[in-house]
Design a protein around this motif. Sequence first.
Motif, PDB file in Angstrom:
ATOM      1  N   TRP A  94       0.850  -1.188   0.000  1.00 45.16           N
ATOM      2  CA  TRP A  94       0.000   0.000   0.000  1.00 45.16           C
ATOM      3  C   TRP A  94       0.879   1.229   0.000  1.00 45.16           C
ATOM      4  O   TRP A  94       1.859   1.286   0.724  1.00 45.16           O
ATOM      5  N   ARG A  95       0.515   2.210  -0.836  1.00 51.53           N
ATOM      6  CA  ARG A  95       1.323   3.427  -0.941  1.00 51.53           C
ATOM      7  C   ARG A  95       0.577   4.616  -0.348  1.00 51.53           C
ATOM      8  O   ARG A  95      -0.645   4.674  -0.389  1.00 51.53           O
ATOM      9  N   GLY A  96       1.342   5.554   0.168  1.00 49.27           N
ATOM     10  CA  GLY A  96       0.758   6.800   0.667  1.00 49.27           C
ATOM     11  C   GLY A  96       0.528   6.772   2.167  1.00 49.27           C
ATOM     12  O   GLY A  96       0.800   5.776   2.833  1.00 49.27           O
ATOM     13  N   LYS A  97      -0.008   7.887   2.671  1.00 46.42           N
ATOM     14  CA  LYS A  97      -0.121   8.039   4.131  1.00 46.42           C
ATOM     15  C   LYS A  97      -1.441   7.507   4.684  1.00 46.42           C
ATOM     16  O   LYS A  97      -1.575   7.312   5.885  1.00 46.42           O
ATOM     17  N   ASP A  98      -2.433   7.278   3.809  1.00 53.52           N
ATOM     18  CA  ASP A  98      -3.739   6.825   4.310  1.00 53.52           C
ATOM     19  C   ASP A  98      -3.688   5.375   4.777  1.00 53.52           C
ATOM     20  O   ASP A  98      -2.801   4.622   4.385  1.00 53.52           O
ATOM     21  N   GLU A  99      -4.677   5.003   5.581  1.00 56.55           N
ATOM     22  CA  GLU A  99      -4.807   3.599   6.000  1.00 56.55           C
ATOM     23  C   GLU A  99      -5.278   2.773   4.808  1.00 56.55           C
ATOM     24  O   GLU A  99      -6.170   3.197   4.072  1.00 56.55           O
ATOM     25  N   PRO A 100      -4.730   1.589   4.611  1.00 59.20           N
ATOM     26  CA  PRO A 100      -5.255   0.739   3.536  1.00 59.20           C
ATOM     27  C   PRO A 100      -6.643   0.215   3.899  1.00 59.20           C
ATOM     28  O   PRO A 100      -6.972   0.108   5.081  1.00 59.20           O
ATOM     29  N   PRO A 101      -7.466  -0.094   2.894  1.00 56.40           N
ATOM     30  CA  PRO A 101      -8.787  -0.646   3.211  1.00 56.40           C
ATOM     31  C   PRO A 101      -8.650  -2.007   3.896  1.00 56.40           C
ATOM     32  O   PRO A 101      -7.684  -2.739   3.670  1.00 56.40           O
ATOM     33  N   GLU A 102      -9.614  -2.310   4.724  1.00 58.86           N
ATOM     34  CA  GLU A 102      -9.644  -3.574   5.462  1.00 58.86           C
ATOM     35  C   GLU A 102      -9.513  -4.781   4.509  1.00 58.86           C
ATOM     36  O   GLU A 102      -8.775  -5.711   4.773  1.00 58.86           O
ATOM     37  N   ALA A 103     -10.237  -4.693   3.396  1.00 60.50           N
ATOM     38  CA  ALA A 103     -10.310  -5.846   2.476  1.00 60.50           C
ATOM     39  C   ALA A 103      -9.309  -5.723   1.326  1.00 60.50           C
ATOM     40  O   ALA A 103      -9.548  -6.230   0.223  1.00 60.50           O
ATOM     41  N   LEU A 104      -8.166  -5.082   1.581  1.00 57.85           N
ATOM     42  CA  LEU A 104      -7.198  -4.815   0.505  1.00 57.85           C
ATOM     43  C   LEU A 104      -6.860  -6.070  -0.304  1.00 57.85           C
ATOM     44  O   LEU A 104      -6.926  -6.080  -1.532  1.00 57.85           O
ATOM     45  N   VAL A 105      -6.485  -7.132   0.406  1.00 55.88           N
ATOM     46  CA  VAL A 105      -6.007  -8.325  -0.293  1.00 55.88           C
ATOM     47  C   VAL A 105      -7.147  -9.005  -1.067  1.00 55.88           C
ATOM     48  O   VAL A 105      -6.972  -9.397  -2.229  1.00 55.88           O
ATOM     49  N   SER A 106      -8.334  -9.094  -0.459  1.00 54.75           N
ATOM     50  CA  SER A 106      -9.466  -9.695  -1.200  1.00 54.75           C
ATOM     51  C   SER A 106      -9.790  -8.883  -2.442  1.00 54.75           C
ATOM     52  O   SER A 106     -10.072  -9.436  -3.502  1.00 54.75           O
ATOM     53  N   GLN A 107      -9.736  -7.556  -2.301  1.00 57.07           N
ATOM     54  CA  GLN A 107     -10.040  -6.706  -3.466  1.00 57.07           C
ATOM     55  C   GLN A 107      -9.015  -6.912  -4.574  1.00 57.07           C
ATOM     56  O   GLN A 107      -9.354  -6.977  -5.755  1.00 57.07           O
ATOM     57  N   ARG A 108      -7.766  -7.039  -4.194  1.00 59.16           N
ATOM     58  CA  ARG A 108      -6.719  -7.217  -5.213  1.00 59.16           C
ATOM     59  C   ARG A 108      -6.853  -8.578  -5.890  1.00 59.16           C
ATOM     60  O   ARG A 108      -6.615  -8.699  -7.092  1.00 59.16           O
ATOM     61  N   ILE A 109      -7.214  -9.594  -5.102  1.00 57.80           N
ATOM     62  CA  ILE A 109      -7.412 -10.920  -5.707  1.00 57.80           C
ATOM     63  C   ILE A 109      -8.570 -10.859  -6.695  1.00 57.80           C
ATOM     64  O   ILE A 109      -8.466 -11.343  -7.836  1.00 57.80           O
ATOM     65  N   ALA A 110      -9.663 -10.227  -6.280  1.00 56.90           N
ATOM     66  CA  ALA A 110     -10.821 -10.115  -7.175  1.00 56.90           C
ATOM     67  C   ALA A 110     -10.442  -9.361  -8.447  1.00 56.90           C
ATOM     68  O   ALA A 110     -10.831  -9.747  -9.557  1.00 56.90           O
ATOM     69  N   ALA A 111      -9.628  -8.310  -8.293  1.00 56.97           N
ATOM     70  CA  ALA A 111      -9.227  -7.522  -9.463  1.00 56.97           C
ATOM     71  C   ALA A 111      -8.338  -8.350 -10.400  1.00 56.97           C
ATOM     72  O   ALA A 111      -8.461  -8.269 -11.628  1.00 56.97           O
ATOM     73  N   ALA A 112      -7.452  -9.137  -9.814  1.00 57.42           N
ATOM     74  CA  ALA A 112      -6.557  -9.969 -10.638  1.00 57.42           C
ATOM     75  C   ALA A 112      -7.363 -10.988 -11.440  1.00 57.42           C
ATOM     76  O   ALA A 112      -7.109 -11.213 -12.631  1.00 57.42           O
TER      77      ALA A 112
END
Length: 389
Positions: A66-84
Motif C-alpha cells: 500500500w502506498r501513501g499516508k492513508d490507512e489501507p482498506p480492510e479488504a485490501l487483499v481480497s479486493q486485489r485478488i478479485a481484481a486480478a
Amino acid sequence: MNELVLQPGRDRSVRRRHPWVLSGAVASVDGGAEAGDFVRVRSAEGEALGCGDYSPRSNIRVRMLWRGKDEPPEALVSQRIAAAIARRAANPELRGIEALRLVNAEADELPGLSADRYGDTIVVRFSTAGMRRRLDEVTNAFRGVAGVVRGYERADTSAGRREAVAVRQGLLWGEPLPATVDFAEGRRRYSVDIAQGQQTGFYLGQRDARDLVERLAEGRRVLDLFAYSGGFAVAAAVGGASAVTLVESSADALELARHNLAASAPGVETRLEHGNAFEFARRDSSQYDLVTIDPPPLARSRGEVNKAARAYKDVLISALKRACPGALILAFSSSSHVDAGLFRKIAFGAALDAERTVQVLRTLGPAVDHPVSIYHPEGASLTGLLLQA
Ligand code: SAH
C-alpha cells in the motif's frame, strides 16, 4: 502498526513504486516488529510512504502492499485478488483457457502470493509470512470462483526457509485432491500432480510457447530437453511431429509425460530418456529438426550468472551441432538474473562457436496471465528465442 524508517536518501525506490525495501535501505524498525507484521514505512524525514509485509530475515525486508499516508482498506487483499481474477476474465486472449495463473505476486500487487487454476482446482502458494497470515482472507477470496470445487495450498519450501515460517501443504476447501488433476489446452491434454509436482504442478507460463511448438512441429523430429511432464513434447506430438525425444532428470515427471503423450497423441513415435540433458546433448548423435531447451533457473543469484551462461552456451552449441539445416531451436532462460539482452549474447556466442548461420525468428516471454509490473523488473524471469539454424 509497527514503524520502519528508511536511511536518508533511500526513499526514492519506494516513491518510484518499487515493491521491495532492501535491508540496506532500513535505518530502524520498531522493537516489537516480527516476521509477517504489516509495517508502516517512513522516509528519514518522517513522511509516511506506505505499508508492507515485514521479513526480518530476508534481504527483501519489506514487500510493499500500500502506498501513501492513508490507512489501507480492510479488504485490501481480497479486493486485489478479485481484481486480478477480473483482469484475466476480461482478457480475450484467455477466453476458454482452463489452466492459468490467477495471481502473479508483485505483478498483481500481491507480493508473497501466487495462485494457479487447473480446471476445477485452485492452487495457492505463499512465499512470505505476511501473506500466509492472511490465509483465511485469501481462501475466502478464491472460494467463490465459478466452476472450482477445491482449493489446495502448495508449500513453497525455499521461501519457508528464507522467511522462517512453517509452510503447510494441503486442502484449503472443497473436495479431496485426486492423484492428478486433468485439463485440456486446445487439442493438448495434461494431467498435473498438484501435491508432488514442480511449482504448483505445471509450467503454465509456457502456454504461448506450447502453441508455437504445436504450429511448428509438423513432420519434424523433435528433441525436448528438460521436458518435465511433456508440456512441449505433447504440443509437438499433437502438432504432427514425426518423432519426439524427451530428456528429463525426474523419473516422476517423465512418467507423467508418458501418460500425457498417450492421452493427447497416441501413436506418435516417442523416446523417453531419464537423465542429464546437458550430457545427453553432448553425446547424442541423432539429428533433429526442432529442439526445445527449457532448463530450470541456472543462475539463482547474481553471482552465478557467469557459470550459468557457460552451461547454457554449451547446451546450445550441442543443440546447434545436432540441428539439421533449417532446424528450429526454441531456447528459454528462466532466471531473473539473465535478461533478454544477456540471453541473446549467450546465443550469439553459441552460434559463433558452433560455426552455424543462425537467425532469430522470434523473441518470447511468458503468457499474458503471467504479467510483470513495470515497476518491478525483477519479476521478469522467462525469456526465450526461436532460432533457425
Ligand atoms: N519445458 C517444461 C518445463 C521444464 S522445467 C514444461 O514446459 O513443462 C525444467 C525441468 O528440467 C524440470 O523438470 C527438471 O526436473 C529438469 N531438470 C533439471 N536439471 C536437469 C538436468 N540436468 N537434466 C535433465 N533435466 C533436468
